[in-house]
Scaffold this active site. Sequence first.
Site, short mmCIF file in Angstrom:
data_model
loop_
_atom_site.label_atom_id
_atom_site.label_comp_id
_atom_site.label_asym_id
_atom_site.label_seq_id
_atom_site.Cartn_x
_atom_site.Cartn_y
_atom_site.Cartn_z
N ASP A 198 6.01 -6.71 -10.04
CA ASP A 198 5.63 -5.80 -9.00
C ASP A 198 4.10 -6.58 -9.61
O ASP A 198 3.63 -6.93 -8.75
CB ASP A 198 5.54 -4.16 -9.20
CG ASP A 198 4.63 -4.01 -8.05
OD1 ASP A 198 4.43 -4.57 -6.62
OD2 ASP A 198 4.73 -2.24 -7.93
N ASP A 199 3.92 -5.83 -10.64
CA ASP A 199 2.47 -5.85 -11.27
C ASP A 199 2.18 -6.44 -12.62
O ASP A 199 2.16 -4.82 -13.38
CB ASP A 199 1.61 -4.90 -10.39
CG ASP A 199 1.53 -4.96 -9.27
OD1 ASP A 199 0.72 -5.00 -8.50
OD2 ASP A 199 2.50 -3.52 -8.78
N HIS A 249 7.15 -2.85 1.44
CA HIS A 249 6.99 -1.89 0.54
C HIS A 249 7.65 -0.39 1.56
O HIS A 249 7.16 0.00 2.35
CB HIS A 249 5.81 -0.90 0.17
CG HIS A 249 5.31 -2.60 -0.31
ND1 HIS A 249 4.97 -3.79 -0.85
CD2 HIS A 249 4.66 -2.30 -1.94
CE1 HIS A 249 4.73 -4.41 -1.23
NE2 HIS A 249 4.83 -3.96 -2.39
N GLU A 296 9.57 3.65 -2.12
CA GLU A 296 9.04 3.23 -3.62
C GLU A 296 8.79 5.48 -3.87
O GLU A 296 8.73 6.21 -4.58
CB GLU A 296 7.82 2.94 -3.02
CG GLU A 296 6.89 2.77 -4.54
CD GLU A 296 5.04 2.26 -4.86
OE1 GLU A 296 5.23 1.79 -5.89
OE2 GLU A 296 5.33 1.79 -3.55
N GLY A 317 0.39 -0.76 0.06
CA GLY A 317 -0.20 0.24 0.01
C GLY A 317 0.58 1.64 -0.08
O GLY A 317 2.26 1.29 0.20
#
Length: 349
Positions: free
Chosen positions: A280-281, A198, A201, A171
């Site tokens: 990551d995604d 995380h 970032e 998040g």
Amino acid sequence: MKKSDFYSLLTALPKAELHIHEEAVLSRSTIKKVYKRSFNKDITSEEYDQLFAYTDLAGFLDSFIKIQKFFTNVEDMELLFKDFSDYLEKNNIVYCETFISPTSHLKKGWDFSKMISLISKSISKIKKEKGRTVKIIIDVSRSFGLENAMNNLDLVLKENSPDIIGIGLGGNEATGPAKDYEKVFVKAKEKGLHVVAHAGEICESWSMKDSINLLKAERIGHGITAINDSDFLKELAENKICLEVCPTSNVFTNTIVKSFDQHPVKKLYDAGVNVTINTDDPTFFKVSLIDEYWNVYKELGFTLKEIKDLVKNSFRNSFISDSAKKKYCSSVDKAWKEWFQDHPDAKEE
């Protein structure tokens, strides 16, 4: 090395990935299927494109949660893992530690035990049919607050699944600082779980420092703002703390890195920081793991030998035994040697 040879080489190499959200490895056909079931109509091209029309981290997270809501049946986990299996196969990923974010699903009334049972069934199938190992890190998520994070941990501890090896804090770090979740992570560590977070970032080094010092994070997801703190950079290098770097993701979220050629991962690597390359995604950022290795090779000046080191680094920083790490790294060396033997015209830079 030309692109076709690079992709051939990287496809031949067994790889690990340590920072990837399983729910973000879904195919267009899967999105279309669950959308139609949710809204009783086909998704239009415009609606599909709009799902991916974000320009920052907050927009991406909103889109991620929105798509999660399309999945209305716990059995949909099997759909997700079919796409995930295809991704592992295409990228020759033989070992993967993937995040699962249960909160949105739990809010829909899904049963955690049923969810994990279906996930474990899919993982076993991938292992049996494809020979690929997948382990789970539950994202307790800062997006829903401390009470929810502790509830997620308690569900993990109650389930006691051998497929779940740890928890992570995902998040937006700017709205959910690590210090707010200290007691969740202290409890997880006491119970023998691995912990990651995380950080770095979009926030500066204080976020990573809190994750390491308060949460006792064993790896840091992203960590790119470390480049702005020379003292902390030395600390990371000296302590071999792993940064799970996701270059294309950092460009897409458009906060610290505005273009790929500005990405600091090569500078981090050259400074002796322990970095790994991850996606990551993949669906959300339109990148695969092999794409990501090509991007850092082509745009940032990593040599081929450094690319091999990065591939092995993902195994070295995984939560597996030292003997397994050595075995995987040896398999990388073997595949590397065999590929160059089969391609005598290619130069090992």
